[in-house]
Every structure is written in C-alpha cells, then in structure tokens.
Design a protein around this motif. Sequence first.
Motif, short mmCIF file in Angstrom:
data_model
loop_
_atom_site.label_atom_id
_atom_site.label_comp_id
_atom_site.label_asym_id
_atom_site.label_seq_id
_atom_site.Cartn_x
_atom_site.Cartn_y
_atom_site.Cartn_z
N ILE A 216 82.68 -70.98 -40.93
CA ILE A 216 81.71 -70.30 -39.69
C ILE A 216 82.60 -70.39 -38.49
O ILE A 216 82.32 -69.71 -37.66
CB ILE A 216 80.44 -70.43 -39.90
CG1 ILE A 216 80.14 -72.15 -39.49
CG2 ILE A 216 79.69 -70.30 -40.79
CD1 ILE A 216 78.71 -72.63 -39.21
N LEU A 222 79.72 -63.51 -37.19
CA LEU A 222 78.48 -64.23 -37.64
C LEU A 222 77.07 -63.37 -37.58
O LEU A 222 76.71 -63.19 -36.69
CB LEU A 222 78.33 -65.70 -36.98
CG LEU A 222 79.52 -66.69 -37.45
CD1 LEU A 222 79.22 -67.82 -36.52
CD2 LEU A 222 79.62 -66.86 -38.75
N SER A 224 73.55 -64.36 -38.48
CA SER A 224 72.78 -65.87 -38.62
C SER A 224 71.44 -65.58 -38.68
O SER A 224 70.56 -64.84 -37.94
CB SER A 224 73.11 -66.79 -37.25
OG SER A 224 72.65 -68.10 -37.40
N SER A 250 75.46 -67.22 -41.37
CA SER A 250 75.27 -68.77 -40.73
C SER A 250 73.78 -68.99 -40.69
O SER A 250 73.03 -67.81 -41.09
CB SER A 250 75.91 -68.81 -39.38
OG SER A 250 75.61 -68.03 -38.52
N SER A 252 70.15 -71.19 -38.83
CA SER A 252 69.78 -72.20 -37.76
C SER A 252 69.39 -73.47 -38.62
O SER A 252 69.30 -73.39 -40.06
CB SER A 252 68.35 -71.77 -37.08
OG SER A 252 67.48 -71.40 -38.11
N ARG A 265 76.76 -74.16 -43.35
CA ARG A 265 76.37 -72.70 -42.51
C ARG A 265 75.67 -72.95 -41.24
O ARG A 265 75.54 -71.90 -40.45
CB ARG A 265 75.71 -71.62 -43.41
CG ARG A 265 76.17 -71.45 -44.83
CD ARG A 265 77.27 -70.19 -44.52
NE ARG A 265 78.72 -71.12 -44.90
CZ ARG A 265 79.74 -70.26 -44.46
NH1 ARG A 265 79.49 -69.08 -44.06
NH2 ARG A 265 80.97 -70.76 -44.61
N TYR A 279 77.85 -62.34 -32.47
CA TYR A 279 76.97 -63.18 -32.97
C TYR A 279 75.54 -62.46 -33.21
O TYR A 279 75.23 -62.09 -32.16
CB TYR A 279 76.80 -64.46 -32.40
CG TYR A 279 75.98 -65.59 -32.95
CD1 TYR A 279 76.59 -66.47 -33.88
CD2 TYR A 279 74.45 -65.67 -32.84
CE1 TYR A 279 75.54 -67.35 -34.32
CE2 TYR A 279 73.71 -66.64 -33.31
CZ TYR A 279 74.45 -67.54 -34.32
OH TYR A 279 73.57 -68.46 -34.89
N HIS A 290 70.02 -75.04 -31.06
CA HIS A 290 70.82 -73.82 -31.63
C HIS A 290 71.57 -73.22 -30.59
O HIS A 290 72.52 -72.84 -30.83
CB HIS A 290 69.71 -72.84 -32.26
CG HIS A 290 70.52 -71.81 -33.17
ND1 HIS A 290 71.13 -72.06 -34.32
CD2 HIS A 290 70.79 -70.51 -32.77
CE1 HIS A 290 71.44 -70.83 -34.67
NE2 HIS A 290 71.46 -69.92 -33.88
#
Length: 342
Positions: A216, A222, A224, A250, A252, A265, A279, A290
């Motif tokens: 990542i 990404l 997420s 990915s 959290s 991840r 993202y 985060h």
Amino acid sequence: MNISEYKGIFVFAEQRDRKVQKVAFELVGKGKQLAKDLNTTVTAVLLGKDMKEEAEKLCRAGADNVIYVDDEALDLYMTEPYVYTMTHIILDKKPEIVLYGASAIGRDLAPRIACRLKAGLTADCTGLTIEPDDQDAKKLNLMMTRPAFGGNLMATIACPDTRPQMATVRPGVMQALKPSDSNPVNIEDYKMEIPKEAINVEILDVTKIIQQRMNIEEAKVLVSGGRGMHGPENYPMLEELAGLLGGTISASRAAVDAGWVPKDRQVGQTGKTVRPNLYIACGISGAIQHLAGMEESDYIIAINKDETAPIFEVADVGIVGDIFKVVPLLIEELKKERVNKA
C-alpha cells in the motif's frame, strides 16, 4: 562528550537485492531540509556488494556525499556485520544526526547501534524539525515526533545531551527530492575489515515470498474501507473497484482490529503512511489517527452516509451516501468506460 565535534547528517541507505530502498531516498530529501537549518551536509551510508551505480543514484537524489562500503559480508542484511560497520563509521565520522527507515531492517539495526554508542534513539517518527535548545539558544537539537499511547497523542522528543541524535522514520512520511543528473557525485569508498567474530550467522539459503497484493505504500490508487463496511464479506466490492482503477485496498484500524483485513493493509499512525495519487475512503469516519496516515494523498474521495464525518474535512470530493449503493454505481460506470474505450 564534546557535542561540538559532531557535524553533519547521515542517512542509512537501506538496500535489498542490491537496490536502495525508497525510504532511503525519502530520508535524503528530509535530511536536505534539516541540513539547511544546521548549515551542514547530508551523507548517505550504503553497505553492500557491487552497488556503485546505486551509490550514484543517492548522489543524484540529493545526497552531498555517499560513504560506500563494498564487502561480501554486507551483501545480504545480517545484524552483527551491519551493526559493527555502521558503529565503526559513526565513531570515525562523528555525525550530528543519523536517520534510519522504520523498516524491519532499520528497527533491528538502529537500537543496537544506539546501545553501543550510548546515544538516544526515537523510534517510528512521523516528524523531524530543528529547534534551539531550551537552555542554550545557540545549540540546535533535532526534535523527533512520534505517535504515543496507541496513536492518541503525538510526543516530541529531543536528545540534547548525547550525539549522534538518532531516529527511525516511517516509510512514506517524508518526500524524496526529484533526481537530477546535475548533482555532483561524491562517493567515498570506505575501506575497513569486518572481523570474523562480527559474522556470527551464515546464510545458507534465501526464500522469497511474493505478495499477491501490492504494497500500500507503493500503490498509486488506494480504496480504503472502515467500520462502515460492516464485515469482511463486503471487501470484494472494494477489491473490484481498486482493480478497475489499477490500485489495491487498504483499511482503517477499526477494520484491521475487527479481523476483516490483514494488518499490512492498515493506514494511520499505528499502521502505514501512504501518499497515493488517489485515495477513496469508504465508510471511514476520519479519526485523527487515520487522517495522519493519508491526508497527504494527492486526491481524496470520501464516501460516508454521515455528513458530519471528519473525513470530509480533508476530502477533495465528498459523497454523502450509502457506500453499498455508491460503490456499485462507480464500478458500473468504470466498466462502461472500459467497454467504450475497447
């Protein structure tokens, strides 16, 4: 200890398979910023075998000097030969600051060197600055910032009484400089003998495991997922979206802690710091821990049904809606576009 004897910034240039790792170039870039405040130079230290071309790359990436030790015993990373060599170089050259990547190698190497030098070390840093000492304004210290208490606060640490000041720095946090062929190439072929007692391990074989998913930290895109994904059974939807965009998924910390996604991840202060071109945050509220790991992304799209979610404060585009309706629509449109281009 006479602190005034210590000058310059050293960067440990981590290499694997005779290739300098990305984090080394990032640290050279950050080192150049710090060097301006200290009016000093940045030296990359490269340990390996037959890596002269990689040493030149470090110069083109901004290193003022490269100390290169060419030795068969340093071709593959082994703790004792590397610790012995780096400690010897630091004692000889007396740098004021030494930076390492907070990788598996850096985390193994740096604390052992710090112990032998009786020097301070701050691990897993996300920020580095130069500031005057509280007691002596003429004395400048490296201020090293890292997450503490599970990422719930940031601690800034100084080592004013010992040199060198040392830190391991998370990959992906700092930015590498753009390489330039006009940068001077200054490489010192550092000669030294590594004693047999410093080689206490023999590597018989190396087995490489090929990851099925891209790292990542290297991904340009990404997608997420967070707590709002409700379970691991919903992540194939994000996998499909990421695949259409040429990226990977990915997550959290909440999703990782729930066991929905592997630890590698995780994005955030207690995970990895990422800087993708795109993202997409799906069902992520945007806790400060985060955000610290992804807010430097070039373009951020947030999808969340809670219009007050903090993630919208850093997003370039915010979509207030149900991810289980929005993401399938995105997938559908991307598939149509792909068909039209075919």
